[in-house]
Motif scaffolding. Sequence first.
Motif, mmCIF file in Angstrom:
data_model
loop_
_atom_site.group_PDB
_atom_site.id
_atom_site.type_symbol
_atom_site.label_atom_id
_atom_site.label_comp_id
_atom_site.label_asym_id
_atom_site.label_seq_id
_atom_site.Cartn_x
_atom_site.Cartn_y
_atom_site.Cartn_z
ATOM 1 N N PHE A 155 0.782 -1.243 0.000
ATOM 2 C CA PHE A 155 0.000 0.000 0.000
ATOM 3 C C PHE A 155 0.809 1.286 0.000
ATOM 4 N N VAL A 156 1.992 1.302 0.642
ATOM 5 C CA VAL A 156 2.666 2.589 0.871
ATOM 6 C C VAL A 156 3.459 3.022 -0.352
ATOM 7 N N PRO A 157 3.668 4.328 -0.538
ATOM 8 C CA PRO A 157 4.448 4.817 -1.687
ATOM 9 C C PRO A 157 5.890 4.337 -1.620
ATOM 10 N N SER A 158 6.381 3.812 -2.740
ATOM 11 C CA SER A 158 7.755 3.316 -2.824
ATOM 12 C C SER A 158 8.111 3.130 -4.294
ATOM 13 N N PHE A 165 -2.752 -0.187 -6.184
ATOM 14 C CA PHE A 165 -2.706 -0.517 -4.761
ATOM 15 C C PHE A 165 -2.348 0.690 -3.908
ATOM 16 N N LEU A 166 -1.584 1.627 -4.479
ATOM 17 C CA LEU A 166 -1.317 2.873 -3.758
ATOM 18 C C LEU A 166 -2.624 3.631 -3.548
ATOM 19 N N SER A 167 -3.464 3.686 -4.587
ATOM 20 C CA SER A 167 -4.761 4.375 -4.477
ATOM 21 C C SER A 167 -5.658 3.691 -3.457
ATOM 22 N N ILE A 168 -5.707 2.361 -3.513
ATOM 23 C CA ILE A 168 -6.511 1.619 -2.538
ATOM 24 C C ILE A 168 -5.949 1.835 -1.133
ATOM 25 N N GLY A 171 -6.927 4.847 1.045
ATOM 26 C CA GLY A 171 -8.196 4.769 1.748
ATOM 27 C C GLY A 171 -8.263 3.702 2.825
ATOM 28 N N HIS A 172 -7.241 2.805 2.860
ATOM 29 C CA HIS A 172 -7.356 1.657 3.763
ATOM 30 C C HIS A 172 -6.143 1.422 4.660
ATOM 31 N N ALA A 173 -5.007 2.047 4.376
ATOM 32 C CA ALA A 173 -3.814 1.790 5.180
ATOM 33 C C ALA A 173 -3.991 2.253 6.624
#
Length: 375
Positions: A155-158, A165-168, A171-173
């Motif tokens: 999920f996290v930016p990398s 999955f970054l967009s999802i 909203g969910h991390a």
Amino acid sequence: MNSVDRQIQITQAEYVKKLRPLLPDEAFLPSFNKVWILLINVVILILGWGTASYLDQWSWYLLWLYLPLTLVMANSVIVLLFSTHNLLHSSAIRNSYLRQIISLLGLALLWMPPTLWKVVHNREHHTKTNSRYDPDRSYLYEQPKTWGKWLQNLFVPSTEVHPLFLSIGLGHAWGVHTLRNLSSVLFFNNGLTRYSPAAFKVSAKERGSIALELLIIIGIHLSILSYLQFDPVKLILSYFLPIWIGYGGILFYVYTNHMLCPMTALNDPLVNSLSLRVPKLFNLLHFNFSYHTEHHIFPGMNSDYYPLVQELLKTLYPDRFNLLDARAAWLLLLRTPRHYQDEQTFTNWSGKNSLACPLLHGDGLIQDGAPQDRC
């Protein structure tokens, strides 16, 4: 300034000793107006749900007219966290029962019991910032590949994150973060859980309070869903979208707070934290939350005075202070791996791609708004 200089760390207490005499006394007085702002945003959300209760009477082609209110409600979700964050750092409300009730209202949409917040944020994160013992830090490469680590990597930016999955994840991390900490203390509470970056324990009294507050939060959410009659259109426009967008706004700040910084054994806020330049409107709406290094030096300070602290830091510690434009910080997150190979080096999931921390050399203070790309 070179990387050797950056390894010489200064404690938060030393910064406080030097900066406090240069700041006005009123900067440290309780600010009750932020409590009123918290309550106003609770009212905004209630009015939003009240309006949404009539959406079944709207023609389908007019539903888009509700979207501006969706965005206002999303901002209220952000404001509730940041205002409660300030409240629980300060003495604006001296009555402990009243403070607990208001903070419960402020954190309910975040699924965060205030007792847990005080432990994980005030007690653990602020005293152990970006160290091996900070539950809010990124995972170490050497840590086992548990579900918590896998989801964060997803999920996290990398350098490796997929845009979908970054967009999802935006909203969910936050929910993943809360789930990790809640389950760790409610089900185990031994400080040994492996799926969190750094596990911690709570007292028996705190554990009981967390469980009770969680039940109340569940009741609040069920009440909202019931009031909206479990109608999909009402729920999407006035419940799910405001929460997802609000979480995304919160995580934009949270991701940049420490993830680009080296880990530190000593709590040195100018090394392990990052402040952002954002448009003035966002600082006005979000209580100067972009001034994050300043907050870690003076966590109980009235956030209205953080710009004054920043000016002092730029004058007294120009080579230590990390300050980036929000866009530049986000791009750096996307250009660096997300796991710590060691205190000063990032690596990816496989451990095959390693890069030195981009803020390691003290060039975080960028005058032209464009970071030097060290990746």
